[in-house]
Motif scaffolding. Sequence first.
Motif, PDB file in Angstrom:
ATOM      1  N   LYS A  75       0.849  -1.180   0.000  1.00 28.42           N
ATOM      2  CA  LYS A  75       0.000   0.000   0.000  1.00 28.42           C
ATOM      3  C   LYS A  75       0.889   1.236   0.000  1.00 28.42           C
ATOM      4  O   LYS A  75       1.952   1.255   0.621  1.00 28.42           O
ATOM      5  CB  LYS A  75      -0.921   0.019   1.219  1.00 28.42           C
ATOM      6  CG  LYS A  75      -1.855  -1.183   1.297  1.00 28.42           C
ATOM      7  CD  LYS A  75      -2.851  -1.202   0.147  1.00 28.42           C
ATOM      8  CE  LYS A  75      -3.812  -2.383   0.255  1.00 28.42           C
ATOM      9  NZ  LYS A  75      -4.765  -2.435  -0.878  1.00 28.42           N
ATOM     10  N   THR A  77       0.875   5.865  -0.658  1.00 32.46           N
ATOM     11  CA  THR A  77       0.123   7.104  -0.813  1.00 32.46           C
ATOM     12  C   THR A  77       1.104   8.248  -1.006  1.00 32.46           C
ATOM     13  O   THR A  77       2.309   8.101  -0.810  1.00 32.46           O
ATOM     14  CB  THR A  77      -0.776   7.370   0.412  1.00 32.46           C
ATOM     15  OG1 THR A  77      -1.649   8.468   0.117  1.00 32.46           O
ATOM     16  CG2 THR A  77       0.056   7.712   1.636  1.00 32.46           C
ATOM     17  N   CYS A  79       1.769  12.531  -0.159  1.00 34.18           N
ATOM     18  CA  CYS A  79       1.420  13.635   0.737  1.00 34.18           C
ATOM     19  C   CYS A  79       2.018  14.914   0.169  1.00 34.18           C
ATOM     20  O   CYS A  79       3.238  15.122   0.251  1.00 34.18           O
ATOM     21  CB  CYS A  79       1.954  13.380   2.140  1.00 34.18           C
ATOM     22  SG  CYS A  79       1.277  11.918   2.936  1.00 34.18           S
ATOM     23  N   GLU A  88      -5.557  13.065   3.963  1.00 30.23           N
ATOM     24  CA  GLU A  88      -4.255  12.395   3.950  1.00 30.23           C
ATOM     25  C   GLU A  88      -4.043  11.594   5.231  1.00 30.23           C
ATOM     26  O   GLU A  88      -3.496  10.497   5.193  1.00 30.23           O
ATOM     27  CB  GLU A  88      -3.142  13.430   3.786  1.00 30.23           C
ATOM     28  CG  GLU A  88      -3.066  14.040   2.405  1.00 30.23           C
ATOM     29  CD  GLU A  88      -1.897  14.988   2.241  1.00 30.23           C
ATOM     30  OE1 GLU A  88      -1.634  15.423   1.114  1.00 30.23           O
ATOM     31  OE2 GLU A  88      -1.235  15.283   3.260  1.00 30.23           O
ATOM     32  N   LYS A  90      -6.237  10.064   7.007  1.00 27.81           N
ATOM     33  CA  LYS A  90      -7.028   8.834   6.959  1.00 27.81           C
ATOM     34  C   LYS A  90      -6.378   7.768   6.080  1.00 27.81           C
ATOM     35  O   LYS A  90      -6.643   6.568   6.254  1.00 27.81           O
ATOM     36  CB  LYS A  90      -8.439   9.135   6.449  1.00 27.81           C
ATOM     37  CG  LYS A  90      -9.268   9.967   7.414  1.00 27.81           C
ATOM     38  CD  LYS A  90     -10.645  10.262   6.849  1.00 27.81           C
ATOM     39  CE  LYS A  90     -11.473  11.101   7.812  1.00 27.81           C
ATOM     40  NZ  LYS A  90     -12.807  11.426   7.264  1.00 27.81           N
ATOM     41  N   LEU A  91      -5.535   8.192   5.153  1.00 30.03           N
ATOM     42  CA  LEU A  91      -4.827   7.239   4.294  1.00 30.03           C
ATOM     43  C   LEU A  91      -3.534   6.739   4.923  1.00 30.03           C
ATOM     44  O   LEU A  91      -2.991   5.720   4.491  1.00 30.03           O
ATOM     45  CB  LEU A  91      -4.517   7.889   2.940  1.00 30.03           C
ATOM     46  CG  LEU A  91      -5.719   8.249   2.056  1.00 30.03           C
ATOM     47  CD1 LEU A  91      -5.259   8.986   0.818  1.00 30.03           C
ATOM     48  CD2 LEU A  91      -6.504   6.999   1.668  1.00 30.03           C
ATOM     49  N   VAL A 106      -0.034   2.140   5.240  1.00 27.65           N
ATOM     50  CA  VAL A 106       0.782   2.168   4.029  1.00 27.65           C
ATOM     51  C   VAL A 106       2.168   1.594   4.297  1.00 27.65           C
ATOM     52  O   VAL A 106       2.654   1.586   5.433  1.00 27.65           O
ATOM     53  CB  VAL A 106       0.926   3.606   3.473  1.00 27.65           C
ATOM     54  CG1 VAL A 106      -0.397   4.115   2.948  1.00 27.65           C
ATOM     55  CG2 VAL A 106       1.483   4.541   4.536  1.00 27.65           C
TER      56      VAL A 106
END
Length: 348
Positions: A75, A77, A79, A88, A90-91, A106
Amino acid sequence: MLLNSQLTTSIHPGDLCVCAPTGSGKTLAYVLPILHHLLQKRMRKLRCLIILPTRDLVQQVYKVVEKYAKGTSLKFTSCTGQTSFEAEQKLLVSFNKVTGAYESLVDIVVATPGRLLDHLGSTRGFTLQYLRFLVLDEADRLFYESYYDWLSKTLKSIYSADEPFREEPVVLTPAFIQIPTLPLQKLVFSATLTPNPQKLSALRLQFPKFITAATYEKFVTPEKLKEYKIVCSTLEKPLVLVYLLQKLNFKNVLCFTSSVESTHRLFLLLKLFGGISVAEYSSLLPQKTKEHVLEAFKCNQIDVLVCSDSMARGMDLENVEKVICFDAPFHMKANFYYCYILLFLLLL
């Protein structure tokens, strides 16, 4: 020295400093090995942090990670501040009510320095204590901008005093014995890696290895690059540019200016002349607009893209045929920078 079951020999994997030209595959050079290593991990922790100086470069690298991590359990993400801070958060992390602890969502984060510091200071449960890889891409530009002392704050967060299994090594030799620690490998990439020892020392590199795919001869023109210059007055520059674009029918052109204001002014001027499909690209534009402009340029819908230095480093555009430096550079850092020349035309 006495040994027991709690002690082991600690050998650092060695940090890497890589200098290679833009477009030579630097991103893949670190993304693929990191993905391969992280696939062997079963527990989800933030183990790789990739830092880049601009939002555009973050999105470019994020797309590479997304492409090659597709179909895996990893995972990731980005930023950058493009979305809300809460979105952001929450991810990045979640709170497990069963264990009563925060958990990482992540394995990989691609971020700008400023947004990283925001999360380190304000996102509960966001930690770098399990970090295995710290990647600094376009490192020279990162060093040039202080970003509120982002580097020292990031390293301080990694080597926090309340995390006994993550201790910054003081003495490193193959025979060094200490309590087992989680190694952190720093990977530094740049097209023009700084020779300044003071800036490199701030990274606290361990067993560093330097790899280069670039030549060190100053002011050497690449073999496939044809270079021309036009010397003219400041007032004549716009007219000369229009002549090149209209009379010589130049297409797929990147035109660099010295500032965001100059970019916008030249864009409006070319638009008023007419007969030229032109767009601008600078930090003043919203991220969605910049993405739309790049896509239109790649699809040959734009003849001339007037841009500031936000496009100068690391951006990947495949179909560029010509590069025009509209304003004279302030520093002689690249091989096509010459004093007193007001207009450069670089034919690729």
